[in-house]
Design an enzyme around this catalytic site. Structure first.
Site, PDB file in Angstrom:
ATOM      1  CD  GLU A 128      -2.741  -1.326   2.308  1.00 20.48           C
ATOM      2  OE1 GLU A 128      -3.677  -1.915   2.236  1.00 20.48           O
ATOM      3  OE2 GLU A 128      -2.409  -0.759   3.476  1.00 20.48           O
ATOM      4  CB  CYS A 183       3.130   7.246   3.415  1.00 20.28           C
ATOM      5  SG  CYS A 183       3.813   5.948   4.896  1.00 20.28           S
ATOM      6  CB  CYS A 188       7.644  -5.692   8.378  1.00 21.48           C
ATOM      7  SG  CYS A 188       9.196  -5.068   9.502  1.00 21.48           S
ATOM      8  CB  CYS A 198       7.153  -3.434  16.127  1.00 20.95           C
ATOM      9  SG  CYS A 198       8.945  -3.114  15.380  1.00 20.95           S
ATOM     10  CB  CYS A 220       3.638  -2.747  13.717  1.00 15.97           C
ATOM     11  SG  CYS A 220       3.843  -2.365  11.938  1.00 15.97           S
ATOM     12  N   GLY A 232       7.113  -2.260   5.898  1.00 14.30           N
ATOM     13  CA  GLY A 232       8.183  -2.696   5.829  1.00 14.30           C
ATOM     14  C   GLY A 232       9.325  -1.765   6.442  1.00 14.30           C
ATOM     15  CD  GLU A 233      13.674  -0.862   9.269  1.00 17.95           C
ATOM     16  OE1 GLU A 233      13.095  -0.257  10.251  1.00 17.95           O
ATOM     17  OE2 GLU A 233      14.852  -0.227   8.743  1.00 17.95           O
ATOM     18  CB  SER A 289      10.626   6.033   9.276  1.00 15.74           C
ATOM     19  OG  SER A 289      10.230   5.404  10.563  1.00 15.74           O
ATOM     20  CB  SER A 334      10.503   3.360  15.286  1.00 17.84           C
ATOM     21  OG  SER A 334      10.101   3.895  13.861  1.00 17.84           O
ATOM     22  CG  LEU A 335      13.712   5.911  21.421  1.00 25.59           C
ATOM     23  CD1 LEU A 335      14.659   4.879  21.249  1.00 25.59           C
ATOM     24  CD2 LEU A 335      13.883   7.533  22.073  1.00 25.59           C
ATOM     25  CG  HIS A 336       8.038   3.154  19.025  1.00 34.25           C
ATOM     26  ND1 HIS A 336       7.419   4.129  18.624  1.00 34.25           N
ATOM     27  CD2 HIS A 336       8.273   2.321  17.895  1.00 34.25           C
ATOM     28  CE1 HIS A 336       7.240   4.307  17.377  1.00 34.25           C
ATOM     29  NE2 HIS A 336       7.700   3.129  16.989  1.00 34.25           N
ATOM     30  CG  ASN A 384      -3.498   5.094  13.748  1.00 37.84           C
ATOM     31  OD1 ASN A 384      -4.197   5.943  14.529  1.00 37.84           O
ATOM     32  ND2 ASN A 384      -2.279   5.489  13.375  1.00 37.84           N
ATOM     33  CB  CYS A 411       1.174   5.479  11.515  1.00 41.61           C
ATOM     34  SG  CYS A 411       1.740   7.036  11.133  1.00 41.61           S
TER      35      CYS A 411
HETATM   36  N1  SAH Z   1       9.724   0.229   9.536  1.00 44.60           N
HETATM   37  C1  SAH Z   1       9.908   1.494   9.783  1.00 44.60           C
HETATM   38  C2  SAH Z   1       8.873   2.320   8.893  1.00 44.60           C
HETATM   39  C3  SAH Z   1       7.679   1.593   8.712  1.00 44.60           C
HETATM   40  S1  SAH Z   1       6.487   2.069  10.187  1.00 44.60           S
HETATM   41  C4  SAH Z   1       9.833   1.888  11.526  1.00 44.60           C
HETATM   42  O1  SAH Z   1       9.434   0.969  12.012  1.00 44.60           O
HETATM   43  O2  SAH Z   1      10.153   2.905  11.527  1.00 44.60           O
HETATM   44  C5  SAH Z   1       6.274   3.957  10.268  1.00 44.60           C
HETATM   45  C6  SAH Z   1       5.985   4.281  11.775  1.00 44.60           C
HETATM   46  O3  SAH Z   1       4.732   3.788  12.013  1.00 44.60           O
HETATM   47  C7  SAH Z   1       6.999   3.673  12.828  1.00 44.60           C
HETATM   48  O4  SAH Z   1       7.179   4.784  13.725  1.00 44.60           O
HETATM   49  C8  SAH Z   1       5.826   2.787  13.423  1.00 44.60           C
HETATM   50  O5  SAH Z   1       6.490   2.373  14.677  1.00 44.60           O
HETATM   51  C9  SAH Z   1       4.797   3.352  13.577  1.00 44.60           C
HETATM   52  N2  SAH Z   1       3.665   2.415  13.596  1.00 44.60           N
HETATM   53  C10 SAH Z   1       3.709   1.078  13.469  1.00 44.60           C
HETATM   54  N3  SAH Z   1       2.320   0.420  13.936  1.00 44.60           N
HETATM   55  C11 SAH Z   1       1.697   1.706  14.384  1.00 44.60           C
HETATM   56  C12 SAH Z   1       0.062   1.729  14.938  1.00 44.60           C
HETATM   57  N4  SAH Z   1      -0.523   0.587  15.052  1.00 44.60           N
HETATM   58  N5  SAH Z   1      -0.014   2.997  15.266  1.00 44.60           N
HETATM   59  C13 SAH Z   1       0.785   4.081  15.064  1.00 44.60           C
HETATM   60  N6  SAH Z   1       1.965   4.096  14.574  1.00 44.60           N
HETATM   61  C14 SAH Z   1       2.574   2.772  14.244  1.00 44.60           C
HETATM   62 FE1  SF4 Z   2       8.475  -3.327  10.888  1.00 47.12          FE
HETATM   63 FE2  SF4 Z   2       8.203  -0.790  11.279  1.00 47.12          FE
HETATM   64 FE3  SF4 Z   2       6.265  -2.319  11.788  1.00 47.12          FE
HETATM   65 FE4  SF4 Z   2       8.218  -2.760  13.022  1.00 47.12          FE
HETATM   66  S1  SF4 Z   2       7.027  -0.929  13.057  1.00 47.12           S
HETATM   67  S2  SF4 Z   2       7.129  -4.409  12.229  1.00 47.12           S
HETATM   68  S3  SF4 Z   2       9.918  -2.244  11.770  1.00 47.12           S
HETATM   69  S4  SF4 Z   2       7.075  -1.831   9.538  1.00 47.12           S
END
Ligand code: SAH
Ligand code: SF4
Length: 380
Positions: free
Chosen positions: A91, A104, A111, A115, A118, A183-184, A215, A237-239, A314, A357
């Site tokens: 997408e 985007c 991926c 995480c 995600c 994806g990463e 990212s 993506s620190l989180h 989300n 996201c």
């Molecule tokens: N793989 C990369 C880029 C894709 S994800 C990464 O992880 O950075 C892009 C962003 O969306 C990242 O910061 C990710 O942590 C965030 N993200 C993933 N799942 C999400 C969700 N359910 N709600 C909000 N943000 C999310």
């Molecule tokens: Fe992959 Fe980024 Fe989702 Fe983590 S947040 S599973 S690295 S797409």
């Protein structure tokens, strides 16, 4: 063997031209036809010799991925689904705002990094996208936006496009790209960098390095390689503010813990086009959103020029998480701001069409490559 010219950056296209006995400057002309005019056939490339066009017809194609469906959110966000074979789909999402239009882009089918919050990660991993499939997303969207601008009711050849509501005052072309789709990106390094080259190339899309953002969840060696090879804006993506929690939420942290990640961020800043790193921090109710988490985060990033982007979680089916409350989110933000950290709360866009996201799931049917890829990623 037929080659897809969408897979080539300027360097590779020049080598290709020379290999088939043409002048190197032909590459520049080809780039402009393909990426600026959005051509997918050689017939209309009027400044190329007939002989060259015939040669191209015999050995090359310009083959973008297919687009099957388009969704338009009530807030103007547009999402396209691109099937990429074997029942898999990716997408891509366009977010129009008054002063910029952000695309985007996805970099992988699914991926492998798992995480926990995600939806893409939950879908599993199938394969890396080719450079042509990555840049093909920008190629398509440019073409679609141009058509919808020219005639608002346009039905393009390939897309069954519903009438686009007139979004007065919103930017209708792509000025920014974020590698934040499925994806990463740094786990698909070469193909992503080839696509980045084209985004930045004045003969292709001519975007500024500051307006192209990668990212990453924190693949430390690849952050260093990106700095050396193609420094663009970086979002990390620190989180979580400590390893224990980050190990849980972003499992790649077990391989590259926070200290190593932050050191890589410092090194990146030496060549970065912007003088700060963006730290993304997802707001998960009761998990990482307390006052203590905020204070620990303040200490953690001390000394690193950065901006913090708080991302409201989300939701997606059976995620097991909830979005932090409005109060918790703004309390968290206030603690960071009080410590002089520039902090923004990301606006959620396109959630009515699952384009926000982390909601991008596409469809990943064949996940057999997952294990293999996790190992590959770890070896880098
Ligand atoms: N793989 C990369 C880029 C894709 S994800 C990464 O992880 O950075 C892009 C962003 O969306 C990242 O910061 C990710 O942590 C965030 N993200 C993933 N799942 C999400 C969700 N359910 N709600 C909000 N943000 C999310
Ligand atoms: Fe992959 Fe980024 Fe989702 Fe983590 S947040 S599973 S690295 S797409």
């Amino acid at each position: 063997m037929t080659v897809n010219l969408l897979d080539f950056n300027a360097k590779k296209l020049t080598e290709f031209c020379v290999d088939i006995g043409e002048e190197p400057f032909r590459a520049k002309q080809l780039l402009r036809w393909i990426h600026q005019s959005g051509e997918d056939s050689f017939a209309g490339m009027s400044n190329l010799t007939k002989r060259f066009r015939e040669k191209l017809n015999a050995i090359a194609i310009i083959k973008p991925p297919k687009i099957t469906s388009e969704y338009i959110s009530s807030d103007g966000t547009r999402k396209w689904l691109l099937p990429v074979g074997a029942g898999n789909g990716i997408e891509t999402v366009f977010i129009p705002e008054p002063n910029r239009g952000t695309l985007c882009i996805s970099s992988q089918v699914g991926c492998a990094l798992e995480c926990t919050f995600c939806s893409t990660g939950r879908q599993g991993f199938n394969r890396n996208l080719t450079a042509g499939e990555i840049i093909g997303q920008l190629w398509w969207v440019n073409r679609i936006l141009r058509n919808s601008k020219e005639e608002n009711t346009a039905k393009t050849k390939h897309v069954n496009e519903p009438r686009v509501a007139e979004l007065t005052g919103r930017k209708h072309d792509v000025s920014n790209v974020v590698m934040m789709g499925m994806g990463e990106p740094l786990a698909n390094f070469e193909n992503v960098v080839t696509a980045l080259d084209l985004m930045l190339d004045d003969n292709a899309y001519g975007l500024s390095r500051r307006r192209v953002t990668v990212s990453t969840s924190g693949l430390v060696p690849a952050i260093d390689r990106l700095r050396d090879r193609c420094p663009v804006a970086l979002a990390v993506s620190l989180h979580a503010p400590n390893d224990k929690l980050r190990d849980e939420l972003v499992p790649i942290n077990k391989k590259y813990p926070i200290k190593e990640l932050l050191a890589a961020c410092q090194r990146y800043l030496e060549s970065a086009p912007r003088d700060f790193i963006t730290f993304e921090y997802i707001m998960l109710a009761g998990i990482n959103d307390s006052v203590t988490h905020a204070r620990t985060l303040v200490k953690l990033v001390q000394g690193i020029p950065c901006k913090i982007n708080l991302i409201p979680f989300n939701p997606f089916p059976s995620s097991g998480y909830e979005r932090s409350s409005y109060e918790a989110t703004y309390r968290f933000r206030d603690i960071l701001m009080y410590a002089d950290l520039v902090t923004t709360v990301r606006k959620t866009r396109g959630d009515d069409i699952a384009a926000a996201c982390g909601q991008l799931a596409g469809s990943v049917l064949d996940k057999t490559n997952r294990k293999k890829h996790v190992n590959m990623g770890a070896a880098r």
